[in-house]
Motif scaffolding. Structure first.
Motif, short mmCIF file in Angstrom:
data_model
loop_
_atom_site.label_atom_id
_atom_site.label_comp_id
_atom_site.label_asym_id
_atom_site.label_seq_id
_atom_site.Cartn_x
_atom_site.Cartn_y
_atom_site.Cartn_z
N ALA A 116 -1.69 18.75 50.92
CA ALA A 116 -2.61 18.28 51.95
C ALA A 116 -1.91 18.11 53.30
CB ALA A 116 -3.26 16.96 51.52
N PHE A 117 -0.75 17.43 53.30
CA PHE A 117 -0.10 17.16 54.58
C PHE A 117 0.63 18.38 55.13
CE2 PHE A 117 -0.87 12.79 53.25
CZ PHE A 117 -1.34 12.25 54.44
N GLY A 118 0.72 19.43 54.34
CA GLY A 118 1.21 20.70 54.85
C GLY A 118 0.10 21.60 55.33
N HIS A 119 -1.13 21.12 55.26
CA HIS A 119 -2.31 21.90 55.63
C HIS A 119 -2.78 21.46 57.01
CE1 HIS A 119 -6.48 23.45 55.33
NE2 HIS A 119 -5.96 24.33 54.51
N ARG A 120 -2.74 22.37 57.97
CA ARG A 120 -3.03 22.03 59.37
C ARG A 120 -4.41 21.42 59.55
NH1 ARG A 120 -5.33 25.35 63.44
NH2 ARG A 120 -4.79 24.72 65.58
N SER A 121 -5.41 21.95 58.89
CA SER A 121 -6.77 21.45 59.08
C SER A 121 -6.91 20.02 58.56
CB SER A 121 -7.77 22.37 58.37
OG SER A 121 -7.83 23.63 59.01
N TYR A 122 -6.25 19.71 57.46
CA TYR A 122 -6.30 18.33 56.94
C TYR A 122 -5.65 17.36 57.92
CZ TYR A 122 -5.46 14.31 53.87
OH TYR A 122 -5.41 13.04 53.33
N VAL A 123 -4.53 17.76 58.49
CA VAL A 123 -3.84 16.89 59.45
C VAL A 123 -4.71 16.66 60.68
CG1 VAL A 123 -1.82 16.70 60.96
CG2 VAL A 123 -1.56 17.56 58.62
N LEU A 124 -5.37 17.69 61.19
CA LEU A 124 -6.27 17.53 62.33
C LEU A 124 -7.43 16.60 61.98
CD1 LEU A 124 -6.48 21.21 63.65
CD2 LEU A 124 -5.27 19.29 64.71
N LEU A 125 -7.97 16.74 60.77
CA LEU A 125 -9.06 15.89 60.32
C LEU A 125 -8.63 14.43 60.27
CD1 LEU A 125 -12.01 16.15 59.17
CD2 LEU A 125 -10.96 16.14 56.90
N VAL A 126 -7.41 14.20 59.77
CA VAL A 126 -6.88 12.85 59.66
C VAL A 126 -6.70 12.23 61.05
CG1 VAL A 126 -4.81 11.53 59.03
CG2 VAL A 126 -5.79 13.16 57.41
N PHE A 159 -9.64 20.86 48.97
CA PHE A 159 -8.72 20.57 47.86
C PHE A 159 -9.39 20.30 46.52
CE2 PHE A 159 -6.99 18.89 51.90
CZ PHE A 159 -5.93 19.78 52.04
N GLY A 160 -10.72 20.35 46.44
CA GLY A 160 -11.39 20.01 45.20
C GLY A 160 -11.51 18.50 45.03
N THR A 161 -12.02 18.07 43.89
CA THR A 161 -12.28 16.64 43.68
C THR A 161 -11.26 15.96 42.79
OG1 THR A 161 -13.75 17.08 41.80
CG2 THR A 161 -14.76 16.98 43.99
N ARG A 162 -10.26 16.68 42.28
CA ARG A 162 -9.30 16.07 41.37
C ARG A 162 -8.61 14.87 42.00
NH1 ARG A 162 -6.69 13.29 38.99
NH2 ARG A 162 -5.03 13.65 37.47
N TRP A 163 -8.12 15.01 43.22
CA TRP A 163 -7.45 13.92 43.93
C TRP A 163 -8.23 13.52 45.19
CZ3 TRP A 163 -3.99 11.35 41.34
CH2 TRP A 163 -3.21 12.00 40.36
#
Length: 414
Positions: free
Chosen positions: A223-233, A345-349
């Motif tokens: 997740a934290f290596g994923h640019r879009s997730y970081v922008l979302l955060v 990332f799906g719903t697992r985590w």
């Protein structure tokens, strides 16, 4: 939301009595009860401060700590819920929340206020707020129900604000702030039996884009290596800053400008009422339009509404118009944000990864609540914080535009 025969049948793999309708109703009730008292704490600032001769910075620090600890506790609560199920986390969270309200009633020093309103309620919220409700919805409901359910679960929190804002003002006026806190604490315990409907199995796997064997550390690294997730955060920070500042300081701001406490109560109630429309609408829109555009538009319009509110003369009419506009966008960031995390990332985590996004939200909330009280005591005005809220809104609108809405690429299992 249209009720169909499928809503009355249990979802595969869960208890026979837990139909989608029951899951959604109980989840929405939990969201209502957990968000309502917390959104009404701004009405306690003046009576408690008068009784103990505290400045607004004392209450601001306690509520800032609450926001920060809610954010810190959310990833941990999410990880426990993902690993062992939602039920026990919600029950512990509800008990902590109720205990915080009870202790707050007997708080006579800034430290005891920090522990009760800050630590206990903050960690309690991390265990029983709408964030875990949304995670349970994603895991228990079929995909075609999730978009509307996420919007309804978010809107339920705002309906709690709509109910508890005038209810809280009436309780304080009629029974005193101490008894109002006792009533709030008793209502919070109703979450415990309703949490049974949202019980999720341990190690629940994702229905889409799942990686059942993925570890928590692997999920976080991804997740934290994923640019879009970081922008979302980073973008979610603004939502917390604006909401915490307005929720806590708007009632006092309106009194400073010559309006009554009742206007503040109806302003927060109006925000809650219109957010029901906004959250459900965005939940529906997020299944049809790019979520990043919905988020960018939300943040930009917030900046416009806040700027107009600060520049226009204060009156009941302008206040309620501002409240209605902000209400449409109040928690409307939550369905597209949680939906994007689930899509990527799906719903697992999901509870864990959304929990880290929510931590950014609560860091913003910490600064909004704390800076509001601190700068008011230093300058005698909230103007600096209002304009910071405008600037952050414009920045977050820009940050959300480059987000890519697609699942992460994972190597195929051997």
């Amino acid at each position: 939301m249209t009720i169909t025969a499928g809503d009355l049948r249990p979802a595969p793999g869960i208890g026979s009595w837990r139909t989608p309708l029951i899951i959604i109703v109980c989840g929405c009730a939990i969201g209502l009860l957990s968000f309502g008292p917390r959104s009404s704490l701004g009405f306690f600032v003046q009576p408690i401060s008068r009784e103990f001769s505290w400045g607004r910075d004392v209450f601001g620090l306690a509520l800032a700590a609450q926001n920060l600890l809610w954010g810190l506790g959310q990833p941990l609560a999410g990880a426990i819920a993902d690993r062992f199920g939602v039920l026990r986390v919600m029950c512990v969270g509800a008990v902590l929340y109720a205990s915080g309200l009870l202790m707050m009633r007997y708080a006579t020093t800034p430290l005891s206020l920090d522990i009760s309103a800050g630590v206990l309620i903050g960690f309690g919220l991390s265990g029983c707020s709408f964030n875990l409700v949304l995670s349970a919805f994603s895991k228990l409901l079929p995909p075609e129900r999730r978009g509307v359910a996420l919007g309804a679960g978010t809107a339920a929190g705002s309906f709690g604000q709509f109910l508890f804002a005038p209810f809280g003002v009436a309780l304080i006026d009629g029974a005193g702030w101490q008894n109002a806190l006792l009533v709030f604490g008793g209502l919070l315990l109703l979450i415990v039996p309703m949490a049974l409907a949202l019980a999720t199995p341990p190690n629940a796997a994702s229905q889409a884009g799942a990686a059942p064997s993925q570890s928590l550390t692997g999920a976080l690294a991804e997740a934290f290596g994923h640019r879009s997730y970081v922008l979302l955060v980073f973008g979610f920070f603004t939502c917390g800053f604006q909401l915490a500042f307005i929720t806590l300081h708007l009632p006092a701001y309106l009194i400073d400008r010559g309006l009554s406490a009742q206007v503040g109560g109806w302003a927060l109630a109006t925000i809650g009422l219109f957010n029901i429309i906004g959250s459900i609408s965005v939940g529906w829109l997020s299944t049809r339009y790019p979520r990043r555009y919905l988020l960018a538009l939300n943040y930009f319009l917030r900046a416009v509404f806040i700027a107009a509110f600060v520049l226009l003369p204060a009156s009941p009419v302008t206040t309620l118009l501002f409240a209605a506009g902000m209400g449409l966008m109040w928690l409307s960031t939550v369905p597209p944000t949680s939906g994007l995390v689930s899509l990527m990332f799906g719903t697992r985590w999901l509870a864990t990864l959304y929990g880290f996004a929510f931590f950014s939200h609560q860091v913003g909330g910490f600064l909004g609540a704390w800076m509001g009280g601190l700068l008011y005591e230093r300058t005698g005005s909230y103007d600096i914080v209002w304009w910071l809220a405008v600037a952050f809104g414009i920045l977050s609108a820009v940050i959300n535009l480059p987000i890519e809405e697609k699942p992460v690429l994972r190597a195929a299992p051997a």
